[in-house]
Design an enzyme around this catalytic site. Structure first.
Site, short mmCIF file in Angstrom:
data_model
loop_
_atom_site.label_atom_id
_atom_site.label_comp_id
_atom_site.label_asym_id
_atom_site.label_seq_id
_atom_site.Cartn_x
_atom_site.Cartn_y
_atom_site.Cartn_z
N LYS A 7 46.81 -46.31 17.00
CA LYS A 7 45.83 -47.36 16.73
C LYS A 7 46.10 -47.96 15.35
O LYS A 7 46.34 -47.25 14.38
CB LYS A 7 44.42 -46.78 16.81
N PRO B 183 4.65 -34.37 24.02
CA PRO B 183 3.23 -34.53 23.69
C PRO B 183 2.80 -35.95 24.07
O PRO B 183 3.18 -36.92 23.42
CB PRO B 183 3.20 -34.33 22.17
N LEU B 184 2.07 -36.09 25.16
CA LEU B 184 1.68 -37.39 25.70
C LEU B 184 0.31 -37.76 25.14
O LEU B 184 -0.71 -37.20 25.54
CB LEU B 184 1.65 -37.34 27.23
N SER B 185 0.29 -38.72 24.21
CA SER B 185 -0.94 -39.02 23.46
C SER B 185 -1.85 -40.02 24.14
O SER B 185 -3.00 -40.16 23.76
CB SER B 185 -0.56 -39.55 22.07
N GLY B 186 -1.31 -40.76 25.09
CA GLY B 186 -2.08 -41.87 25.66
C GLY B 186 -1.77 -43.19 25.00
O GLY B 186 -2.32 -44.22 25.37
N GLY B 187 -0.86 -43.17 24.00
CA GLY B 187 -0.40 -44.40 23.35
C GLY B 187 0.88 -44.90 23.97
O GLY B 187 1.52 -44.23 24.78
N ILE B 188 1.30 -46.10 23.53
CA ILE B 188 2.42 -46.76 24.21
C ILE B 188 3.77 -46.11 23.89
O ILE B 188 4.70 -46.14 24.71
CB ILE B 188 2.44 -48.27 23.88
N ASP B 189 3.92 -45.49 22.72
CA ASP B 189 5.21 -44.89 22.37
C ASP B 189 5.51 -43.67 23.24
O ASP B 189 6.59 -43.56 23.84
CB ASP B 189 5.23 -44.50 20.89
N SER B 190 4.58 -42.72 23.30
CA SER B 190 4.81 -41.55 24.15
C SER B 190 4.81 -41.96 25.62
O SER B 190 5.50 -41.35 26.44
CB SER B 190 3.77 -40.47 23.89
N CYS C 106 40.48 -50.58 21.42
CA CYS C 106 39.09 -50.80 20.99
C CYS C 106 38.96 -51.82 19.87
O CYS C 106 39.05 -53.02 20.08
CB CYS C 106 38.46 -49.47 20.61
N GLU D 105 39.53 -44.58 25.31
CA GLU D 105 40.06 -44.09 24.03
C GLU D 105 39.75 -42.60 23.88
O GLU D 105 38.65 -42.14 24.19
CB GLU D 105 39.40 -44.89 22.89
#
Length: 725
Positions: free
Chosen positions: A114, A358-365, A175, A45
């Site tokens: 469409k 910014p790598l914090s050491g937590g699971i998100d980063s 679509c 499309e």
């Protein structure tokens, strides 16, 4: 007349407003389809403009440029001898339409607008286009002069009609039309159309492909026929990733399927089908009676172009394509592949020098970091497969060495920068070590620093200016003091991230310098709850996990631990989620779930109730009073307490408190969503305020609201009813 024909559909990696390169990819797809013997080619499309042009669709220039690109297609004789279906917007009698242009041998046969526009969720098609509201009717469209010269005529048919060839009949839908209850293909099938084209701009969502596939299969499972589904690929300039997966379905069975995730610019999918097989499938008497009774008759545009030939039927090396099992990725694979492809598209098309997180050491980063590593794996794989465009992009980006990186880790070392920003009292040695080990495993350029000096300078500003020395909660400070000190740290990290993003390429001696894109890592649950500081590290250039919940992120990390051979990820999975913004003592370590007053699993539930199920506070309480009830039946055959361990078992009053707590914090923190970093759309309850989840950002006090009082009254009735029993 023969009965074997070869048809083609495709997925193209288009880019909004990139007219010439989009057209080049269209041309390449047509040439590939011809080389593979196809007589029909279908594209995505709005493929000439790219799907995500937004309000640019209101600009007159855009329509001029579309016709200029169409002039190239029609004037190229190498694109003749194949029926092509191309998508672009068209203005007709002062009205803008989203159209398909069906062309053959340098002539336009039909402009098909469409009829049903997508106008919910991520789509605002009614803002830019008008639907064609006259089924099976048409008018004559006055062609631009540049096209009249090629067409040999001044007008062409505009509306809903079908293409008739000596051997079959072809109809088009676009679509959203497929997903409507009274889809055009139903009436076309009853009027004898055998081949259906669907040109789509369908975006990725976790676990969505299975639903899409079922709807596409259903289109021909009842009525019979061949369905050609085309879709765009990649990030074309917005929050959406278009996940390709071009398909060909015959009588409800998939006979060809393209990749859902790919770095290829052009992917063409072909299949050989037997027209007699389509007709035999339609032999049921009930279908014939409905077809004979149907008054939905389509204008047929006649052409002498034959899709099949007797010579082709006699060729012993041709045979109908056989049904195949559809390929559906697991959610963990979808996260790895979708985010990897999206990040590469964003990086290469923004022309920046790489990423910083910014790598914090937590699971998100950690999850965001692993997504970048997944990107590097995909890129190295594409280079080894000979993808010239990817190779060129790698040469342009990876400037620290003369040769192309050979491993994902080598590429990570050139493009990806991880920065641990610690504090002497708040940061633990465990998070600092986890960040270092992960960086080492993936090969990123890692910086380990402390922001105490920056933090203390800002804190002392309060002391000197206001003669006020704020304290943390563990030091006896008030809630407001505690929040102030946490926010100073959080916002200092955001400033530091951008400072290093601008300086690192130059400091590392990158030829030509450059700037890094800053990645955010706030998950969807934290955004809904408002568990983030406005303008902290959640403020970035792009947030790959912004619409993914914590449960899916954990599953993704567990999957990547094995599939990416990253054993260090196990420590991230077992660590307690913490913001590390308060001092650590012998008796206190900050916990995200304790701070929020609910678990991440409960946040996911509230997110779905609010957006997907469209429930406010009172409706959410009514539903959860059953689903979270302490007295609800246990699963059959399981009398233990672990039958559904993630689902709470609570008294009505406790459920009411959970509901009111969520909606209270959702309301008071809603203003944060207005500045939320753009995130890759992955979920149907994303908190993206700008495009997907449009609501006020100033609410009346929840605990004074009528809805909350209704909840309290309902709790009283429930408890009263229990006492009577």
């Amino acid at each position: 007349m023969g009965h074997l024909i070869t048809v083609a559909t495709c997925a193209l990696r288009q880019f909004a407003l990139d007219f010439e390169n989009n057209t080049a990819r269209i041309i390449e797809s047509i040439k590939q389809a011809k080389r593979l013997g196809a007589k029909v080619r279908v594209g995505p499309e709005l493929e000439i403009t790219g799907f995500g042009c937004g309000d640019h669709f209101l600009e007159q220039d855009l329509y001029l440029h579309c016709w200029e690109m169409m002039e190239r297609l029609l004037g190229d004789a190498t694109l003749h001898e194949i029926l092509i279906d191309v998508g672009m917007p068209v203005q007709h009698r002062g009205v803008r339409y989203d159209c398909r242009l069906i062309c053959l041998d340098g002539k336009i046969l039909l402009i098909r607008p469409k009829m049903w526009l997508a106008n919910d969720g991520n789509y605002f098609e009614m803002r830019h286009f008008t639907p064609w509201l006259r089924p099976r009717e048409f008018e004559m469209y006055h062609l631009p002069r540049m096209i009249q010269k090629l067409q040999g005529a001044s007008h062409v048919m505009f509306g809903e009609a079908v293409i008739s060839t000596p051997d079959t009949c072809i109809g088009a839908e676009t679509c959203e039309e497929l997903f409507t209850p009274d889809a055009p293909h139903i009436h076309m099938a009853l009027d004898g159309v055998e081949i259906f084209t669907n040109s789509s701009g369908s975006h990725f969502e976790l676990r969505k492909l299975d639903r899409r596939l079922q709807l596409i299969q259903e289109a021909t499972r009842k009525s019979g026929g061949c369905y050609l589904y085309s879709n765009q690929h990649g990030c074309d300039g917005d929050r959406l990733y278009f996940d390709g997966c071009a398909m060909i379905i015959v009588n409800g069975e998939v006979v060809a399927q393209g990749a859902q995730f790919s770095l290829d610019d052009v992917e063409v999918v072909t299949a050989t089908i037997d027209l007699e097989e389509l007709r035999a499938y339609r032999a049921a008497a009930s279908r014939g009676l409905q077809a004979a009774k149907s008054t939905a008759k389509y204008e047929r545009i006649q052409t002498n172009f034959q899709l099949s030939s007797e010579e082709g039927d006699r060729s012993l090396d041709r045979a109908p394509s056989l049904p195949t099992q559809p390929r559906i990725h697991s959610p963990e694979e979808e996260i790895a592949l979708a985010t990897g492809c999206y990040l590469w598209d964003y990086l290469t098309r923004s022309r920046q020098a790489g990423f910083l997180i910014p790598l914090s050491g937590g699971i998100d980063s950690c999850a965001t970091t692993v997504m970048v590593f997944s990107m590097c794996r995909l890129v190295i794989g594409a280079c080894k497969a000979g993808n010239e465009r990817v190779i060129q992009d790698v040469r342009r980006l990876a400037k620290y060495t003369d040769s192309i990186p050979e491993t994902p880790q080598e590429l990570c070392g050139q493009l990806f920068h991880t920065v641990y920003m610690g504090m002497s009292q708040q940061s633990s040695k465990e998070t600092r070590e986890r960040a270092r080990v992960l960086s080492e495993a993936i090969g990123s350029y890692h910086v380990n620093l402390d922001i105490d000096e920056v933090y203390n300078a800002q804190r002392n500003l309060l002391v000197k200016t206001l003669n006020f020395n704020p304290r943390f909660k563990v030091e006896g400070g008030s809630y407001q003091e505690n929040q102030t000190l946490q926010n100073i740290q959080a916002r200092s990290r955001m400033v530091t991230a951008y400072e290093f993003a601008q300086s690192l390429p130059e400091a590392r001696g990158r030829p030509g310098g450059g700037t890094l894109l800053v990645l955010g890592s706030a998950n969807v649950g934290e955004s809904l709850r408002g568990y983030l500081t406005k303008y902290d590290c959640s403020s970035a250039d792009i947030n790959p996990i912004g619409s993914i919940d914590k449960s899916d992120l954990k599953r993704f990390i567990a999957w990547a631990e094995k599939n990416f051979d990253l054993p260090c990820l196990h420590d991230f999975l077992t660590a307690v989620p913490t913001a590390e913004l308060e001092p650590i003592t012998e008796t206190y370590v900050q916990s995200d779930e304790a701070d929020m007053g609910m678990t991440y699993t409960e946040l996911t539930t509230f997110g779905r109730l609010r957006k997907v199920h469209k429930l406010g506070p009172y409706g959410a309480f009514q539903r959860l009073s059953h689903e979270w009830s302490k007295d609800r039946p246990r699963l059959p055959g399981n009398d233990n307490n672990d039958d559904d361990e993630d689902t709470p078992r609570l008294e009505p009053r406790a459920i009411a408190e959970k509901v009111k707590t969520f909606f209270h914090y959702y309301a008071v923190n809603r203003h944060k969503m207005t500045t939320l970093t753009p995130s890759l759309h992955c979920n149907d309850y994303s908190a993206d305020d700008n495009r997907f989840d449009m609501r006020p950002f100033l609410y009346p006090p929840g605990f004074e609201s009528w809805a909350f009082r209704k909840i309290d009254a309902e709790v009283e009735r429930m408890e009263g009813g229990r006492k009577k029993k």
